[in-house]
Design a protein around this motif. Structure first.
Motif, PDB file in Angstrom:
ATOM      1  N   PRO A   1      35.181  42.586  25.320  1.00 57.43           N
ATOM      2  CA  PRO A   1      35.498  43.498  26.428  1.00 57.43           C
ATOM      3  C   PRO A   1      35.270  42.823  27.776  1.00 57.43           C
ATOM      4  N   TYR A   2      36.000  43.288  28.773  1.00 60.96           N
ATOM      5  CA  TYR A   2      35.923  42.675  30.098  1.00 60.96           C
ATOM      6  C   TYR A   2      34.487  42.712  30.616  1.00 60.96           C
ATOM      7  N   GLU A   3      34.029  41.578  31.128  1.00 61.10           N
ATOM      8  CA  GLU A   3      32.659  41.463  31.623  1.00 61.10           C
ATOM      9  C   GLU A   3      32.561  42.085  33.016  1.00 61.10           C
ATOM     10  N   GLN A   4      31.807  43.178  33.103  1.00 54.94           N
ATOM     11  CA  GLN A   4      31.643  43.861  34.377  1.00 54.94           C
ATOM     12  C   GLN A   4      30.413  43.319  35.100  1.00 54.94           C
ATOM     13  N   ILE A   5      30.588  42.874  36.330  1.00 60.26           N
ATOM     14  CA  ILE A   5      29.456  42.491  37.172  1.00 60.26           C
ATOM     15  C   ILE A   5      29.494  43.369  38.415  1.00 60.26           C
ATOM     16  N   SER A   6      28.410  43.361  39.183  1.00 59.69           N
ATOM     17  CA  SER A   6      28.350  44.239  40.348  1.00 59.69           C
ATOM     18  C   SER A   6      29.352  43.787  41.416  1.00 59.69           C
ATOM     19  N   TYR A   7      29.753  44.758  42.246  1.00 62.67           N
ATOM     20  CA  TYR A   7      30.694  44.433  43.310  1.00 62.67           C
ATOM     21  C   TYR A   7      30.080  43.433  44.290  1.00 62.67           C
ATOM     22  N   ALA A   8      28.764  43.560  44.550  1.00 67.31           N
ATOM     23  CA  ALA A   8      28.100  42.648  45.480  1.00 67.31           C
ATOM     24  C   ALA A   8      28.173  41.211  44.974  1.00 67.31           C
ATOM     25  N   GLU A   9      27.963  41.019  43.668  1.00 69.26           N
ATOM     26  CA  GLU A   9      28.056  39.675  43.090  1.00 69.26           C
ATOM     27  C   GLU A   9      29.487  39.147  43.186  1.00 69.26           C
ATOM     28  N   GLU A  10      30.449  40.011  42.861  1.00 73.32           N
ATOM     29  CA  GLU A  10      31.851  39.590  42.897  1.00 73.32           C
ATOM     30  C   GLU A  10      32.263  39.197  44.313  1.00 73.32           C
ATOM     31  N   LEU A  11      31.832  39.990  45.293  1.00 73.32           N
ATOM     32  CA  LEU A  11      32.175  39.704  46.692  1.00 73.32           C
ATOM     33  C   LEU A  11      31.563  38.377  47.139  1.00 73.32           C
ATOM     34  N   ALA A  12      30.304  38.133  46.763  1.00 68.83           N
ATOM     35  CA  ALA A  12      29.654  36.882  47.158  1.00 68.83           C
ATOM     36  C   ALA A  12      30.360  35.679  46.547  1.00 68.83           C
ATOM     37  N   ILE A  13      30.804  35.814  45.295  1.00 72.82           N
ATOM     38  CA  ILE A  13      31.542  34.720  44.651  1.00 72.82           C
ATOM     39  C   ILE A  13      32.845  34.439  45.408  1.00 72.82           C
ATOM     40  N   CYS A  14      33.547  35.504  45.778  1.00 71.74           N
ATOM     41  CA  CYS A  14      34.828  35.333  46.463  1.00 71.74           C
ATOM     42  C   CYS A  14      34.658  34.708  47.852  1.00 71.74           C
ATOM     43  N   LYS A  15      33.518  34.957  48.489  1.00 74.35           N
ATOM     44  CA  LYS A  15      33.302  34.415  49.833  1.00 74.35           C
ATOM     45  C   LYS A  15      33.085  32.909  49.823  1.00 74.35           C
ATOM     46  N   ARG A  16      32.884  32.320  48.676  1.00 75.04           N
ATOM     47  CA  ARG A  16      32.843  30.854  48.606  1.00 75.04           C
ATOM     48  C   ARG A  16      34.207  30.271  48.960  1.00 75.04           C
ATOM     49  N   TYR A  17      35.256  31.064  48.778  1.00 76.78           N
ATOM     50  CA  TYR A  17      36.623  30.568  48.968  1.00 76.78           C
ATOM     51  C   TYR A  17      37.311  31.161  50.211  1.00 76.78           C
ATOM     52  N   TYR A  18      36.870  32.330  50.640  1.00 74.08           N
ATOM     53  CA  TYR A  18      37.490  32.958  51.817  1.00 74.08           C
ATOM     54  C   TYR A  18      36.525  34.016  52.354  1.00 74.08           C
ATOM     55  N   LEU A  19      36.404  34.065  53.689  1.00 72.11           N
ATOM     56  CA  LEU A  19      35.657  35.158  54.321  1.00 72.11           C
ATOM     57  C   LEU A  19      36.199  35.358  55.723  1.00 72.11           C
TER      58      LEU A  19
END
Length: 654
Positions: free
Chosen positions: A564-582
């Protein structure tokens, strides 16, 4: 009331839970089972194994059949004899234990079940003699480290102790016979012993620790002893053999040397027929002495359609009769094959995809140009004569059971009915090189949810960062229907080709929407040389306006199972994405300064590399902001602000 306890485990020793176990009495009917010795609490029938693979029940003395169902085939264990509750006892010595068990067995007389099947044993004393001899021989097997024989002796002793009040009349005669049996092995009736435990030894001669000579003595093969022999069947092949076994009914059979497969020559086994229309045959391979198991539907014997398994006795079994499992049962019963909780398919952070449910969307705009578009870490690429719009939509009503509420949507705004050879349009996600090294040579699985308004064949591709190795598969999609796509690459990533394992593009994952012939391959489901993303089966999604293609729940993980799809918190997901764009909007205060790199600030996360800067400049003169490293940025120089709102973007996307 007697207790039976056992468990079912996989071929690797892992417990298998929720396996249904049906218990039938001698009449072939559902047996009455209880959860307590007093018979006050009824147990369900069928039972089910618990989280440790265990199950147990209480029932009256007698002979029972246990059945488990595997892939539509019922596996029957037809010779479960309940003598008494297994209890922990201290064995001072096998012979002393045998004599004690034999003496105690005499006092149980008619209450001890006659497990040998020998007819006309009606006298209480005669019955006790047979049971005493059986206990003695089982204990001797225990002295040779046969765990099953020792268990039978322990069960006989417990049964005798509980039955002492009902067999006083026969005790003196039975005790004398038991003492005589202890003094001379020659006085033991080999037929009774064989019926009690010899059949199990013949079926699995190497399951215990007895030597071949000792096993042959127990089976009546040497020393002038006699036993119940298996019936020899003259047959021309395996199908003929099973057909004749079915006609004869349940029993011990051995095929002639004839045209039988090598593993069954000279090997005798037990054929079991069930009134539910299933059958099984268990034997030891002649060439390797390894156990073999055949099972199927009786109606299919004539067609020669049955299955062959390799059963394995459970070393941790605690009941009277062993319950076996078969190769592949774990995979069939347990969806994930868990090799390691640290690196296996259920390990944390197993998903190599960022923002797989498209919920992070820092740009917040509908994109219409190729490049990073819509949700973070995603975009569309390729040159063509049409126009696509990328947006984020709500899909909670469709995929609520999966915990997914958002998806990426591609909509055709301008059609392109003729795709040139070098043209293409595809949705893409690029994985950083640091995140793909674990996939080298190891099986991994890609999964996602997709939906399109235009039915047809769409191609999914994986391409390395150097653009010289590609893997393509074609997926058929129905119109307006969510489809769960699962693709496994058993060999993992190859070592050949140009791969980046640092902060560059490790691998690109793309869904083709329209792909020209120059980017197509004739080879699918295999790594090929070159940069290709589709086969000739790829549809032209751009052929008409208003067509939509939706994508979400994207996951790439180690192993051959799509979990099943691995659910992580939105805060973690946002921090990961900010490595590439903010970005920052109307939050940066400029100071009046003539020095470069003044007013230095730190990024919330370290970016992948030194980012490019895009800024809307309020009225005024001078430089605004520059990135000074992957961690910091600063004011570029003096600036005079008249008015306006600044939007500042830092882009380190792959």
């Amino acid at each position: 009331m007697q207790k039976y306890k056992s468990n079912i485990t996989s071929t690797t020793g892992a417990a298998i839970r929720n396996v249904p176990v049906t218990v039938l009495n001698e009449a072939g009917e559902l047996a009455s089972l209880f959860l307590d010795r007093a018979g006050a609490i009824a147990a369900p029938n069928p039972l089910a194994t618990d989280s440790s693979g265990n199950f147990y029940f209480y029932a009256v003395n007698g002979r029972y059949s246990l059945r488990t169902t595997v892939e539509g085939v019922t596996i029957t264990d037809d010779d479960v004899v309940l003598l008494q509750d297994p209890v922990e006892i201290t064995v001072a010595g096998p012979i002393a234990e045998a004599i004690a068990a034999a003496q105690a067995a005499a006092r149980q007389a008619q209450d001890v079940v006659d497990s040998s099947g020998i007819p006309d044993m009606v006298a209480a004393a005669q019955n006790a003699v047979i049971d005493s001899n059986q206990a003695l021989q089982e204990a001797r097997g225990a002295s040779l480290a046969s765990a099953e024989a020792k268990q039978a002796a322990e069960s006989a002793k417990s049964a005798a102790e509980l039955a002492k009040g009902d067999a006083q009349a026969a005790s003196s005669t039975a005790n004398a016979a038991a003492q005589s049996a202890a003094q001379s092995a020659a006085s033991i009736d080999p037929t009774a012993i064989y019926q009690a435990i010899g059949k199990k030894v013949d079926a699995q001669p190497n399951a215990g620790l007895m030597t071949d000579v000792e096993r042959q003595k127990l089976g009546g093969i040497v020393g002038g002893a006699t036993k119940v022999e298996s019936r020899v069947i003259d047959c021309i092949d395996l199908k003929d053999f099973f057909t004749q076994c079915l006609a004869l009914g349940s029993g011990f059979y051995r095929a002639n040397e004839g045209a039988m497969p090598e593993e069954l020559r000279y090997a005798h086994g037990y054929f079991s027929y069930s009134n539910t229309g299933t059958w099984s045959f268990t034997a030891n391979a002649y060439s390797s002495a390894k156990p073999m198991f055949y099972a199927g539907l009786t109606a299919d014997i004539a067609a020669g359609t049955w299955k062959q398994y390799t059963p394995m006795a459970r070393a941790n079994h605690t009941g009277v009769q062993a319950i076996s499992t078969v190769d592949g049962l774990q995979t069939w019963m347990n969806a994930p094959s868990i090799n390691s909780l640290n690196s296996g398919p259920l390990a944390g952070r197993r998903n190599k995809i960022h923002n797989g449910t498209m919920r992070v969307n820092q740009r917040g705009l509908t994109a219409v140009n190729p490049g990073p578009a819509g949700p973070d870490r995603w975009g569309y690429a390729g040159a063509h004569d049409g126009a696509l719009a990328i947006s984020v939509i709500n899909v909670a009503a469709d995929l609520a059971s999966s915990g997914i509420v958002t998806a990426m949507r591609a909509t055709v705004n301008t059609a392109d009915t003729s795709i040139g050879a070098s043209q293409a349009a595809f949705l893409t996600h690029r994985i950083e090189g640091y995140d793909i090294s674990a996939l080298i040579g190891n099986a991994w699985t890609f999964s996602c949810w997709v939906r399109t308004s235009f039915a047809g064949t769409y191609c999914l591709s994986f391409v390395n960062g150097g653009g010289d190795r590609s893997w393509v598969t074609a997926i058929g999609l129905l119109a307006n229907t969510w489809t769960k796509v699962k693709v496994t690459l058993p060999g993992g990533l190859p070592t050949a080709g140009t791969w980046n394992y640092t902060n560059g593009v490790g691998m690109s994952i793309s869904w083709g929407l329209a792909v020209g012939t120059a980017l197509q391959t004739d080879t699918s489901n295999a790594w090929v040389t070159g940069n290709v993303i589709a086969t000739a089966a790829q549809v032209n999604f751009l052929g008409a306006t208003a067509r939509t293609f939706d994508l979400t729940g994207v996951q790439l993980e180690l192993g051959s199972v799509a979990t099943p799809y691995e659910q992580i918190s939105y805060a973690e997901e946002l921090a990961i994405c900010k490595r590439y764009y903010l970005n920052f909007s109307n939050t940066m205060t400029l100071v009046t300064s003539s020095a470069a790199n003044a007013n230095q600030k730190i990024f919330p996360v370290e970016m992948r590399q030194l980012p490019t800067v895009n800024q809307s400049t309020p009225s005024g003169t001078g430089a605004l902001w520059v990135a000074t490293s992957s961690r910091t940025f600063a004011q570029g120089g003096s600036h005079s602000i008249d008015a306006g709102t600044a939007v500042l973007e830092f882009n380190a996307e792959l």
